[in-house]
Design a protein around this motif. Structure first.
Motif, PDB file in Angstrom:
ATOM      1  N   ALA A   1       0.822  -1.215   0.000  1.00 28.80           N
ATOM      2  CA  ALA A   1       0.000   0.000   0.000  1.00 28.80           C
ATOM      3  C   ALA A   1       0.852   1.259   0.000  1.00 28.80           C
ATOM      4  O   ALA A   1       0.469   2.275  -0.586  1.00 28.80           O
ATOM      5  CB  ALA A   1      -0.942  -0.006   1.197  1.00 28.80           C
ATOM      6  N   THR A   2       2.016   1.199   0.604  1.00 27.26           N
ATOM      7  CA  THR A   2       2.887   2.376   0.685  1.00 27.26           C
ATOM      8  C   THR A   2       3.510   2.741  -0.657  1.00 27.26           C
ATOM      9  O   THR A   2       4.043   3.837  -0.807  1.00 27.26           O
ATOM     10  CB  THR A   2       4.001   2.153   1.715  1.00 27.26           C
ATOM     11  N   GLU A   3       3.451   1.854  -1.645  1.00 21.90           N
ATOM     12  CA  GLU A   3       4.035   2.122  -2.960  1.00 21.90           C
ATOM     13  C   GLU A   3       2.998   2.510  -4.015  1.00 21.90           C
ATOM     14  O   GLU A   3       3.343   2.731  -5.167  1.00 21.90           O
ATOM     15  CB  GLU A   3       4.821   0.896  -3.437  1.00 21.90           C
TER      16      GLU A   3
ATOM     17  N   GLN B   1      -4.283   4.800  -7.379  1.00 23.18           N
ATOM     18  CA  GLN B   1      -4.347   3.367  -7.100  1.00 23.18           C
ATOM     19  C   GLN B   1      -4.877   3.109  -5.689  1.00 23.18           C
ATOM     20  O   GLN B   1      -5.700   2.224  -5.470  1.00 23.18           O
ATOM     21  CB  GLN B   1      -2.958   2.731  -7.247  1.00 23.18           C
ATOM     22  N   TYR B   2      -4.394   3.887  -4.731  1.00 24.63           N
ATOM     23  CA  TYR B   2      -4.781   3.696  -3.337  1.00 24.63           C
ATOM     24  C   TYR B   2      -6.276   3.960  -3.129  1.00 24.63           C
ATOM     25  O   TYR B   2      -6.926   3.259  -2.363  1.00 24.63           O
ATOM     26  CB  TYR B   2      -3.957   4.626  -2.437  1.00 24.63           C
ATOM     27  N   THR B   3      -6.824   4.942  -3.816  1.00 27.13           N
ATOM     28  CA  THR B   3      -8.237   5.275  -3.649  1.00 27.13           C
ATOM     29  C   THR B   3      -9.166   4.436  -4.524  1.00 27.13           C
ATOM     30  O   THR B   3     -10.388   4.554  -4.408  1.00 27.13           O
ATOM     31  CB  THR B   3      -8.486   6.764  -3.955  1.00 27.13           C
TER      32      THR B   3
ATOM     33  N   GLY C   1      -7.989  -7.451  -4.717  1.00 25.64           N
ATOM     34  CA  GLY C   1      -7.668  -7.847  -3.348  1.00 25.64           C
ATOM     35  C   GLY C   1      -7.307  -6.652  -2.491  1.00 25.64           C
ATOM     36  O   GLY C   1      -7.685  -5.519  -2.798  1.00 25.64           O
ATOM     37  N   LYS C   2      -6.563  -6.922  -1.421  1.00 25.77           N
ATOM     38  CA  LYS C   2      -6.161  -5.852  -0.499  1.00 25.77           C
ATOM     39  C   LYS C   2      -4.667  -5.654  -0.563  1.00 25.77           C
ATOM     40  O   LYS C   2      -3.894  -6.592  -0.412  1.00 25.77           O
ATOM     41  CB  LYS C   2      -6.530  -6.215   0.935  1.00 25.77           C
ATOM     42  N   ALA C   3      -4.275  -4.412  -0.804  1.00 26.76           N
ATOM     43  CA  ALA C   3      -2.861  -4.045  -0.701  1.00 26.76           C
ATOM     44  C   ALA C   3      -2.610  -3.764   0.776  1.00 26.76           C
ATOM     45  O   ALA C   3      -3.368  -3.031   1.408  1.00 26.76           O
ATOM     46  CB  ALA C   3      -2.564  -2.822  -1.552  1.00 26.76           C
ATOM     47  N   ARG C   4      -1.581  -4.365   1.321  1.00 22.15           N
ATOM     48  CA  ARG C   4      -1.300  -4.256   2.752  1.00 22.15           C
ATOM     49  C   ARG C   4      -0.164  -3.280   3.005  1.00 22.15           C
ATOM     50  O   ARG C   4       0.752  -3.146   2.194  1.00 22.15           O
ATOM     51  CB  ARG C   4      -0.917  -5.617   3.318  1.00 22.15           C
TER      52      ARG C   4
ATOM     53  N   ALA D   1       1.979   3.034  13.643  1.00 22.42           N
ATOM     54  CA  ALA D   1       0.828   2.327  14.196  1.00 22.42           C
ATOM     55  C   ALA D   1      -0.395   2.392  13.286  1.00 22.42           C
ATOM     56  O   ALA D   1      -1.436   1.821  13.596  1.00 22.42           O
ATOM     57  CB  ALA D   1       0.470   2.917  15.553  1.00 22.42           C
ATOM     58  N   HIS D   2      -0.289   3.051  12.144  1.00 21.41           N
ATOM     59  CA  HIS D   2      -1.430   3.245  11.255  1.00 21.41           C
ATOM     60  C   HIS D   2      -1.517   2.140  10.210  1.00 21.41           C
ATOM     61  O   HIS D   2      -0.561   1.899   9.465  1.00 21.41           O
ATOM     62  CB  HIS D   2      -1.348   4.600  10.558  1.00 21.41           C
ATOM     63  N   ASN D   3      -2.674   1.503  10.139  1.00 21.64           N
ATOM     64  CA  ASN D   3      -2.934   0.468   9.147  1.00 21.64           C
ATOM     65  C   ASN D   3      -3.330   1.143   7.840  1.00 21.64           C
ATOM     66  O   ASN D   3      -4.295   1.899   7.792  1.00 21.64           O
ATOM     67  CB  ASN D   3      -4.056  -0.439   9.656  1.00 21.64           C
ATOM     68  N   LEU D   4      -2.605   0.865   6.764  1.00 22.32           N
ATOM     69  CA  LEU D   4      -2.876   1.474   5.458  1.00 22.32           C
ATOM     70  C   LEU D   4      -3.507   0.500   4.470  1.00 22.32           C
ATOM     71  O   LEU D   4      -3.605   0.803   3.275  1.00 22.32           O
ATOM     72  CB  LEU D   4      -1.579   2.035   4.861  1.00 22.32           C
TER      73      LEU D   4
END
Length: 67
Positions: free
Chosen positions: A6-8, A13-15, A34-37, A42-45
């Motif tokens: 998710a950080t890349e 893409q993220y939205t 699917g889900k990008a992790r 401490a923040h779940n992206l």
């Protein structure tokens, strides 16, 4: 092929506006990929990402719900 972290992802893409692999704007025929992790401290992206029809076909993704 696995999903990028998710950080890349780009903002689009993220939205879910753009294909997770080719970054093309999604208009019709988008398929859940699917889900990008990811996390930032401490923040779940984690986020649901989508593929364009061409990338979905190339990766054998199915648009029908699984039973």
């Amino acid at each position: 092929m696995s999903l990028p972290p998710a950080t890349e992802l780009t903002h689009g893409q993220y939205t879910g506006w753009n294909c997770v692999w080719c970054d093309t704007r999604l208009t019709t025929g988008a398929v859940s990929a699917g889900k990008a992790r990811g996390s930032s401290g401490a923040h779940n992206l984690d986020t649901e990402v989508y593929a364009c029809p061409d990338c979905a076909t190339a990766r054998n993704l199915d648009s029908r719900p699984r039973r």
